[in-house]
Design an enzyme around this catalytic site. Structure first.
Site, PDB file in Angstrom:
ATOM      1  N   LYS A 139      17.319   0.484  61.263  1.00 38.28           N
ATOM      2  CA  LYS A 139      18.173   1.594  60.883  1.00 38.28           C
ATOM      3  C   LYS A 139      19.588   1.055  60.732  1.00 38.28           C
ATOM      4  O   LYS A 139      20.145   0.446  61.657  1.00 38.28           O
ATOM      5  CB  LYS A 139      18.144   2.660  61.967  1.00 38.28           C
ATOM      6  CG  LYS A 139      19.022   3.838  61.624  1.00 38.28           C
ATOM      7  CD  LYS A 139      18.735   4.988  62.542  1.00 38.28           C
ATOM      8  CE  LYS A 139      19.564   6.186  62.181  1.00 38.28           C
ATOM      9  NZ  LYS A 139      19.325   7.283  63.108  1.00 38.28           N
ATOM     10  N   LYS A 190      15.461   2.638  57.132  1.00 36.37           N
ATOM     11  CA  LYS A 190      16.375   3.763  56.893  1.00 36.37           C
ATOM     12  C   LYS A 190      17.791   3.262  56.709  1.00 36.37           C
ATOM     13  O   LYS A 190      18.229   2.467  57.548  1.00 36.37           O
ATOM     14  CB  LYS A 190      16.276   4.685  58.103  1.00 36.37           C
ATOM     15  CG  LYS A 190      17.230   5.863  58.113  1.00 36.37           C
ATOM     16  CD  LYS A 190      16.973   6.672  59.360  1.00 36.37           C
ATOM     17  CE  LYS A 190      17.893   7.856  59.457  1.00 36.37           C
ATOM     18  NZ  LYS A 190      17.688   8.611  60.668  1.00 36.37           N
TER      19      LYS A 190
HETATM   20  C1  PBG Z   1      20.430   9.922  64.268  1.00 33.83           C
HETATM   21  C2  PBG Z   1      19.843  10.317  62.958  1.00 33.83           C
HETATM   22  C3  PBG Z   1      20.429  10.066  61.721  1.00 33.83           C
HETATM   23  C4  PBG Z   1      19.593  10.622  60.765  1.00 33.83           C
HETATM   24  C5  PBG Z   1      18.485  11.154  61.423  1.00 33.83           C
HETATM   25  N1  PBG Z   1      18.657  10.971  62.785  1.00 33.83           N
HETATM   26  C6  PBG Z   1      21.647   9.294  61.403  1.00 33.83           C
HETATM   27  C7  PBG Z   1      22.910   9.690  62.020  1.00 33.83           C
HETATM   28  O1  PBG Z   1      23.256  10.875  62.099  1.00 33.83           O
HETATM   29  O2  PBG Z   1      23.607   8.769  62.431  1.00 33.83           O
HETATM   30  C8  PBG Z   1      19.891  10.618  59.305  1.00 33.83           C
HETATM   31  C9  PBG Z   1      18.921  11.298  58.430  1.00 33.83           C
HETATM   32  C10 PBG Z   1      19.454  11.610  57.079  1.00 33.83           C
HETATM   33  O3  PBG Z   1      20.591  11.257  56.729  1.00 33.83           O
HETATM   34  O4  PBG Z   1      18.695  12.237  56.338  1.00 33.83           O
HETATM   35  N2  PBG Z   1      19.535   9.693  65.273  1.00 33.83           N
END
Ligand code: PBG
Length: 344
Positions: free
Chosen positions: A213, A267
């Site tokens: 991520k 991601k």
């Molecule tokens: C954090 C989380 C994020 C997303 C899902 N869970 C990133 C964040 O806010 O730092 C992003 C998903 C998206 O952008 O669709 N645990």
């Protein structure tokens, strides 16, 4: 000096001489042969649908930066699960927008057995038992600072966060989650979740590791959706991966595989197709991409301006994931794409 121009340079070979008679366009000349030779296909069963939750009954709130995406209450989530099943979408991933007064420094509401995530899992499973439910065990929806772990003296403390995440995973499994997909990037969380699930009698509950991520700017609209936008202090670069790195992503994924991950997730999606390709080649694991909120918003915004054909761009972005080696894609386009595929 006026050199004499060599006329023989202008004499070029025929195309058949150049190609030796090999013509790529033969296999592109008509729809039937393009269909016959197509290498990758997208089906509804490749899709995971992420949905946003709010508390209450029969409420649906729009998310400004994500046209056609809503925050919905658990009763409506059950209805969406029925819709997903009818479209052939195998799994839903849930992300809660927790009420502000339930958020605190340590994200304690993630350890409430009847919190919003777990209520939604129960509602979805009651309505559509065969629908796969994927839950996140990161703390960010539950903390009052928007970080994925516990914040202490300006630092996200790893090990303490992992023990909360592992306990949360067990509660999510108890509520009926099929797969835990922790998005927090704390070290050691996959092994800790595996141990906790096994100790709790949930050895059939899988782990989809957000192995790689990235510290990305494409998460902006998601933060609006779950209400962490105004809360987040600083950034997440002390736990997410630097967008400049690839070997680091491979090493991180290797640890997660060793610790017991059943599937890997990359991601964001499109900007990181090289990582998907590398992980799939290297580990031969079921590999997924999360086409994140900002990717969705970009396509929708350009389409709204009539700068691109939104439907075609959506399908092209999804097939790109298959081409890169993905087994499936977590995407806000899931219902729209599945509906389009069922029309073909
Ligand atoms: C954090 C989380 C994020 C997303 C899902 N869970 C990133 C964040 O806010 O730092 C992003 C998903 C998206 O952008 O669709 N645990």
């Amino acid at each position: 000096m006026n050199r004499q121009f060599d006329k023989s340079v202008l004499k070029h070979r025929s195309v058949d001489e150049i190609t030796g008679g090999r013509r790529m366009r033969r296999n592109r000349k008509a729809g039937w042969v393009r269909d016959l030779t197509r290498e990758n296909r997208l089906t509804a069963s490749d899709l995971i649908w992420p949905i946003f939750l709010i508390s209450g009954i029969n409420r649906r709130e729009p998310i400004e930066a994500m046209p056609d995406v809503y925050r919905i209450t658990c009763d409506l989530a059950a209805g969406e699960a029925e819709k997903a099943a009818a479209l052939g979408i195998p799994a839903i991933a849930t992300f809660p927008n927790i009420e502000p007064d339930l958020r605190d420094q340590t994200g304690s509401n993630i350890l409430a057995a009847d919190n919003l995530i777990n209520q939604a899992t129960r509602a979805i499973k009651a309505a559509v038992p065969e629908m796969g439910v994927i839950t996140d065990a990161a703390l960010d929806p539950f903390t009052d600072h928007g970080h994925d772990g516990i914040l202490r003296d300006g630092r996200i403390v790893n090990d303490e966060s992992v023990s909360v995440i592992a306990r949360a995973a067990v509660l999510q499994a108890e509520a009926g989650a099929d797969i835990i997909a922790p998005s927090d990037m704390m070290d050691g969380r996959i092994g800790a979740i595996r141990d906790a699930l096994d100790a709790g009698g949930f050895n059939d509950v899988g782990i989809m590791s957000y192995a790689t991520k990235y510290a990305s700017s494409f998460y902006g609209p998601y933060r609006e959706a779950i209400g962490t936008q105004g809360l987040l202090k600083g950034d997440k670069r002390s736990y997410y991966i630097d967008p400049a790195n690839t070997d680091e992503a491979v090493r991180d994924a290797a640890l997660d595989v060793e610790e017991g991950a059943d599937m890997l997730l990359v991601k964001p999606g499109l900007p990181y197709l090289d990582i998907i390709w590398r992980l799939k080649q290297r580990f031969a694991m079921p590999t997924f991409a999360y086409q994140v909120s900002g990717e969705y918003s970009m396509i929708r915004a350009a389409a709204q301006n009539q700068w691109i054909d939104g439907e075609k761009a959506m399908m092209e972005s999804l097939i790109a994931f298959k081409r890169a080696g993905c087994d499936g894609i977590m995407t806000y386009f899931a219902p729209q794409a599945a509906a389009l595929l069922s029309r073909d």
